[in-house]
Design a protein around this motif. Structure first.
Motif, PDB file in Angstrom:
ATOM      1  N   LYS A  74       1.049  -1.093  -0.018  1.00  0.00           N
ATOM      2  CA  LYS A  74       0.100   0.137  -0.217  1.00  0.00           C
ATOM      3  C   LYS A  74       0.922   1.245  -0.008  1.00  0.00           C
ATOM      4  O   LYS A  74       2.073   1.042   0.530  1.00  0.00           O
ATOM      5  CB  LYS A  74      -0.767  -0.040   1.193  1.00  0.00           C
ATOM      6  CG  LYS A  74      -2.146  -0.595   1.086  1.00  0.00           C
ATOM      7  CD  LYS A  74      -2.820  -0.716   2.480  1.00  0.00           C
ATOM      8  CE  LYS A  74      -4.328  -0.850   2.341  1.00  0.00           C
ATOM      9  NZ  LYS A  74      -5.227  -0.319   1.348  1.00  0.00           N
ATOM     10  N   THR A 115      10.563   7.387   5.338  1.00  0.00           N
ATOM     11  CA  THR A 115       8.970   7.574   5.251  1.00  0.00           C
ATOM     12  C   THR A 115       8.432   7.150   3.792  1.00  0.00           C
ATOM     13  O   THR A 115       7.254   6.897   3.663  1.00  0.00           O
ATOM     14  CB  THR A 115       8.549   9.131   5.365  1.00  0.00           C
ATOM     15  OG1 THR A 115       9.391   9.839   4.504  1.00  0.00           O
ATOM     16  CG2 THR A 115       8.789   9.605   6.965  1.00  0.00           C
ATOM     17  N   GLY A 116       9.330   6.763   3.156  1.00  0.00           N
ATOM     18  CA  GLY A 116       9.010   6.304   1.633  1.00  0.00           C
ATOM     19  C   GLY A 116       9.165   7.414   0.764  1.00  0.00           C
ATOM     20  O   GLY A 116       8.216   7.330  -0.451  1.00  0.00           O
ATOM     21  N   LYS A 117       9.633   8.537   0.988  1.00  0.00           N
ATOM     22  CA  LYS A 117       9.623   9.549   0.118  1.00  0.00           C
ATOM     23  C   LYS A 117      10.202   9.210  -1.149  1.00  0.00           C
ATOM     24  O   LYS A 117      10.007   9.906  -2.196  1.00  0.00           O
ATOM     25  CB  LYS A 117      10.308  10.699   0.894  1.00  0.00           C
ATOM     26  CG  LYS A 117      11.823  10.686   0.855  1.00  0.00           C
ATOM     27  CD  LYS A 117      12.528  11.879   1.714  1.00  0.00           C
ATOM     28  CE  LYS A 117      13.904  11.836   2.346  1.00  0.00           C
ATOM     29  NZ  LYS A 117      14.956  11.286   1.211  1.00  0.00           N
TER      30      LYS A 117
HETATM   31  P1  AMP Z   1      12.900   5.996   2.125  1.00  0.00           P
HETATM   32  O1  AMP Z   1      12.181   7.201   2.860  1.00  0.00           O
HETATM   33  O2  AMP Z   1      12.448   6.582   0.447  1.00  0.00           O
HETATM   34  O3  AMP Z   1      14.280   6.005   2.554  1.00  0.00           O
HETATM   35  O4  AMP Z   1      12.312   4.755   2.485  1.00  0.00           O
HETATM   36  C1  AMP Z   1      12.371   3.872   3.255  1.00  0.00           C
HETATM   37  C2  AMP Z   1      12.005   2.415   3.013  1.00  0.00           C
HETATM   38  O5  AMP Z   1      10.713   2.355   2.846  1.00  0.00           O
HETATM   39  C3  AMP Z   1      12.756   1.873   2.019  1.00  0.00           C
HETATM   40  O6  AMP Z   1      13.376   0.585   2.370  1.00  0.00           O
HETATM   41  C4  AMP Z   1      11.694   1.640   0.913  1.00  0.00           C
HETATM   42  O7  AMP Z   1      11.900   0.438   0.140  1.00  0.00           O
HETATM   43  C5  AMP Z   1      10.331   1.371   1.855  1.00  0.00           C
HETATM   44  N1  AMP Z   1       9.393   1.743   0.989  1.00  0.00           N
HETATM   45  C6  AMP Z   1       8.734   2.540   0.126  1.00  0.00           C
HETATM   46  N2  AMP Z   1       7.691   2.577   0.016  1.00  0.00           N
HETATM   47  C7  AMP Z   1       6.754   1.561   0.598  1.00  0.00           C
HETATM   48  C8  AMP Z   1       5.842   1.250   0.677  1.00  0.00           C
HETATM   49  N3  AMP Z   1       4.637   1.646  -0.041  1.00  0.00           N
HETATM   50  N4  AMP Z   1       5.680  -0.034   1.554  1.00  0.00           N
HETATM   51  C9  AMP Z   1       6.402  -0.533   2.036  1.00  0.00           C
HETATM   52  N5  AMP Z   1       7.875  -0.062   2.245  1.00  0.00           N
HETATM   53  C10 AMP Z   1       8.156   1.136   1.182  1.00  0.00           C
END
Ligand code: AMP
Length: 454
Positions: free
Chosen positions: A24, A50-52
């Motif tokens: 999701k 946060t998945g940014k």
């Molecule tokens: P980031 O903040 O972009 O460094 O992402 C943090 C982690 O969240 C990374 O390991 C991504 O692979 C993971 N991630 C990003 N989007 C999602 C999602 N929709 N569901 C689960 N994990 C995610």
């Protein structure tokens, strides 16, 4: 809750999302992906974790599918402050673009630039780069940024800390004016707000987790009857340490005129006013004085303060609760500097409670509610800790009793206004204590002490 499948993104990208294992969208993705797909500029306030990264990569990869790749002409540029981050973003891009022809090249210093050039030659739809090495490549010729459609600054605050701002500006000069820009940052210091203002066009603000300014801003809600707002504010500010540059937002010109002299007197400072009725020249002078610090206290109407891009304030005051969460965040974001914290005070009349609660909910954090000791609240029950948190209301809220008739009344009229006739505090019945007496408890037999039947 939104699903990735509900978004208008290509099956190729959806398949990659599935393979990567994202079930999701995370909150920042839910907020940022739809407007990015619509072509809007974004200010994303989100920290790492946060998945940014996917929040900007998913819509960018999807958008790039419509065009064609060209050598030495990237269509998306992501700037990152460190090579580690650049590499991480590039890895993410490879994963999310695995079922497409989109190519990503990662560019950073300390390694042989030749390999990166091979990448440009083979086609580079997305370049993820640290600013210094990118500028090196640009100065050599060959690589051009004039076809960039998407420009992302990731971890912009760290970029600023690392002293990359001049480099970033030089890179921005190479970009076409027609582009989509996304800026992600965990905090929003003054210089960055300035940069954002100059490179983004009418951006949507997407914020999750920690509020951008939260690390450096002491946010407070002061519930107070409407007619006591000025009095309470003067009281609070008199006691407040570190008043340096104070900006108070009010809704009307009349309020600006009323409040400015009161605050000036309370704080022994000259107070400027800013409202739309003032001649432009006077407004400009006031803004200039406030900007250069010769004027320390400014009372401005919302409208007049729209383009007032001044940050690094010691105190921001929302005399009235802002109408939107965006306005609240934008205003509070003007305080709080890298080195010192700022204070954001919001006065909340009963009719504004719903708005304040909605802002808290949208920001996903609770702002501490303050009751000022010694201040003569004309409505004893109006203690925000009770009313702002409806779940606690039951325990402590008491009926209001008309002093003359003795009739019980609800604290608010049907139009949401506060009733003003109350019995003095000492006469108001205290709610029955829910605490059971210790004696009773001690006398009560515990289960294992009770005699078993039979
Ligand atoms: P980031 O903040 O972009 O460094 O992402 C943090 C982690 O969240 C990374 O390991 C991504 O692979 C993971 N991630 C990003 N989007 C999602 C999602 N929709 N569901 C689960 N994990 C995610």
């Amino acid at each position: 809750m939104l699903n990735f499948q509900d978004l208008p993104i290509s099956p190729k990208v959806l398949d990659a999302i599935e393979v990567v294992g994202y079930e999701k969208p995370l909150p920042i993705q839910e907020l940022a992906i739809p407007p990015t797909l619509e072509g809007r500029d974004i200010v994303g306030c989100a920290q790492t974790g946060t998945g940014k990264t996917a929040a900007f990569l998913i819509p960018i990869i999807d958008g790039l599918l419509a065009g064609k790749s060209r050598r030495y002409r990237p269509r998306a540029l992501v700037l990152a402050p460190t090579r580690e981050l650049a590499q991480q973003v590039a890895d993410h891009a490879h994963e999310l673009a695995q079922f497409t022809n989109i190519k990503t090249v990662c560019v950073y210093g300390g390694v042989d630039p030749g390999e990166q050039e091979v990448g440009f030659q083979q086609g580079c739809d997305i370049i993820v780069a640290t600013p210094g090495r990118l500028l090196d490549h640009l100065s050599k010729g060959g690589l051009r940024l004039n076809e960039v459609e998407y420009f992302v600054i990731d971890e912009a605050d760290r970029m600023l800390d690392a002293g990359f701002l001049p480099d970033v500006r030089r890179i921005v000069d190479e970009l076409p004016a027609r582009r989509q820009t996304l800026l992600f940052s965990a905090t929003m210091p003054q210089e960055m707000a300035k940069l954002a203002h100059s490179i983004l066009s009418d951006p949507i603000r997407c914020q999750v987790g920690e509020v951008s300014s939260r690390d450096t801003v002491d946010e407070r809600f002061y519930p107070v009857p409407e007619h006591q707002k000025t009095e309470l504010l003067a009281w609070v500010l008199k006691e407040e340490p570190g008043l340096d540059r104070v900006l108070a937002f009010v809704r009307t010109r009349a309020k600006a005129r009323e409040l400015a002299p009161v605050l000036a007197q309370a704080l022994h400072m000259e107070a400027g006013q800013l409202h739309a009725e003032m001649p432009q020249e006077e407004r400009n002078e006031t803004i200039a004085a406030f900007r250069d610090g010769s004027l320390k206290l400014l009372v401005a109407t919302d409208v007049a303060s729209r383009g007032l891009d001044i940050t690094g304030l010691s105190h921001v005051i929302n005399y009235d609760v802002p109408n939107t969460t965006d306005d609240y965040i934008h205003r509070t974001g003007r305080t709080g500097r890298v080195d010192r914290s700022g204070v954001a005070i919001t006065l909340i009349a009963p009719r504004e409670l719903n708005l304040a609660t909605a802002i808290e909910a949208e920001m996903r954090h609770t702002v501490p509610t303050k009751r000022v000791a010694g201040f003569n609240y004309e409505m004893d029950e109006y203690d925000g800790s009770v009313l702002l948190r409806p779940q606690r209301r039951k325990q402590t809220a008491q009926p209001f009793v008309d002093r003359k008739t003795g009739k019980k009344e609800k604290p608010f009229t049907s139009s949401g206004h506060l009733r003003r006739k109350f019995r003095p505090e000492e006469e108001v019945e205290k709610p029955k204590s829910k605490k059971r007496s210790l004696k009773k408890l001690l006398n009560k037999k515990l289960p294992h002490q009770r005699k078993r039947k039979g």
